[in-house]
Design an enzyme around this catalytic site. Structure first.
Site, PDB file in Angstrom:
ATOM      1  N   GLU A  50      30.787  71.446  16.442  1.00  0.00           N
ATOM      2  CA  GLU A  50      32.158  71.159  15.994  1.00  0.00           C
ATOM      3  C   GLU A  50      33.123  70.542  16.475  1.00  0.00           C
ATOM      4  OE1 GLU A  50      33.757  73.948  12.246  1.00  0.00           O
ATOM      5  OE2 GLU A  50      31.814  73.972  11.044  1.00  0.00           O
ATOM      6  N   CYS A  59      25.052  68.603  12.287  1.00  0.00           N
ATOM      7  CA  CYS A  59      25.048  70.223  11.363  1.00  0.00           C
ATOM      8  C   CYS A  59      23.553  70.376  12.005  1.00  0.00           C
ATOM      9  CB  CYS A  59      24.057  69.194  10.328  1.00  0.00           C
ATOM     10  SG  CYS A  59      25.360  69.222   8.766  1.00  0.00           S
ATOM     11  N   GLU A  61      20.631  71.285  11.582  1.00  0.00           N
ATOM     12  CA  GLU A  61      19.647  70.702  11.525  1.00  0.00           C
ATOM     13  C   GLU A  61      19.505  69.545  11.943  1.00  0.00           C
ATOM     14  OE1 GLU A  61      21.889  71.569   9.220  1.00  0.00           O
ATOM     15  OE2 GLU A  61      20.933  72.231   7.061  1.00  0.00           O
ATOM     16  N   CYS A  90      22.533  68.214   4.133  1.00  0.00           N
ATOM     17  CA  CYS A  90      23.248  67.446   4.009  1.00  0.00           C
ATOM     18  C   CYS A  90      22.534  66.639   3.256  1.00  0.00           C
ATOM     19  CB  CYS A  90      24.276  67.488   4.818  1.00  0.00           C
ATOM     20  SG  CYS A  90      24.153  66.707   5.963  1.00  0.00           S
TER      21      CYS A  90
HETATM   22  N1  THU Z   1      26.582  72.040   8.485  1.00  0.00           N
HETATM   23  C1  THU Z   1      25.521  72.220   8.556  1.00  0.00           C
HETATM   24  O1  THU Z   1      25.209  72.149  10.011  1.00  0.00           O
HETATM   25  N2  THU Z   1      23.839  71.729   7.880  1.00  0.00           N
HETATM   26  C2  THU Z   1      24.276  71.142   6.129  1.00  0.00           C
HETATM   27  O2  THU Z   1      23.366  70.849   6.287  1.00  0.00           O
HETATM   28  C3  THU Z   1      25.571  71.413   5.663  1.00  0.00           C
HETATM   29  C4  THU Z   1      26.556  71.754   6.680  1.00  0.00           C
HETATM   30  C5  THU Z   1      27.597  72.135   8.374  1.00  0.00           C
HETATM   31  C6  THU Z   1      28.826  71.543   9.172  1.00  0.00           C
HETATM   32  C7  THU Z   1      29.535  71.957   9.484  1.00  0.00           C
HETATM   33  O3  THU Z   1      29.861  72.225  10.902  1.00  0.00           O
HETATM   34  C8  THU Z   1      29.881  73.224   8.673  1.00  0.00           C
HETATM   35  O4  THU Z   1      28.055  72.932   8.338  1.00  0.00           O
HETATM   36  C9  THU Z   1      30.703  72.870   6.948  1.00  0.00           C
HETATM   37  O5  THU Z   1      30.314  71.912   6.367  1.00  0.00           O
END
Ligand code: THU
Length: 138
Positions: A50, A59, A61, A90
């Site tokens: 983040e 993310c 993935e 996501c």
């Molecule tokens: N996040 C992921 O790393 N992968 C996903 O597929 C869903 C969301 C992360 C993004 C963000 O840092 C946190 O989860 C909350 O949305």
């Protein structure tokens, strides 16, 4: 769906969960880990990273996929994704995975490494926009 043994599945999930501890998620506090196994047998992990400028975050993935692609690997067999509560990848990550094949198996697990769902990129993203869609005579 896949030829993986139970042990292989769990090993990949455990790697994703170990990686998850390195997530940089000070804002959401939602730590995500991924472990991507390529056709060559190599494994690339990823975590969500983040940023104080929130939309700049990425993310887990996509970190795993981008690490693999940047090392010359584009044939993916399976990706394990772990979140605190077994949340699913996501839409943006589904799209990025779809670029490299709809048959990639997706293992979704929780923070204790329990498999919640086994699916595929094609199932997660029906009617995906893919490289062939750019081929047009018009
Ligand atoms: N996040 C992921 O790393 N992968 C996903 O597929 C869903 C969301 C992360 C993004 C963000 O840092 C946190 O989860 C909350 O949305």
């Amino acid at each position: 769906m896949t030829n993986m043994t139970e042990e292989e599945r769990q090993a990949l999930i455990d790697l994703a969960n170990e990686a998850r501890r390195r997530a940089y998620a000070p804002y959401s506090k939602y730590q995500v880990g991924a472990a991507l196994r390529t056709a060559s047998g190599r494994i690339y992990t990823g975590v969500n990273i983040e940023n104080a400028a929130y939309p700049t975050s990425i993310c887990a993935e996509r970190v795993a996929v981008f690490k693999a692609v940047s090392e010359g690997e584009t044939k993916f067999e399976v990706i394990a994704v772990t979140t605190p509560n077994g949340g699913a990848p996501c839409g943006s990550c589904r799209q990025v995975l779809a670029e490299f094949g709809l048959n990639t198996v997706v293992l979704i697990a929780d923070g204790r490494g329990r498999l919640m769902k086994e699916t595929s990129v094609g199932e997660l993203l029906p009617d995906a926009f893919r490289p062939d869609d750019l081929k047009t005579s018009g």
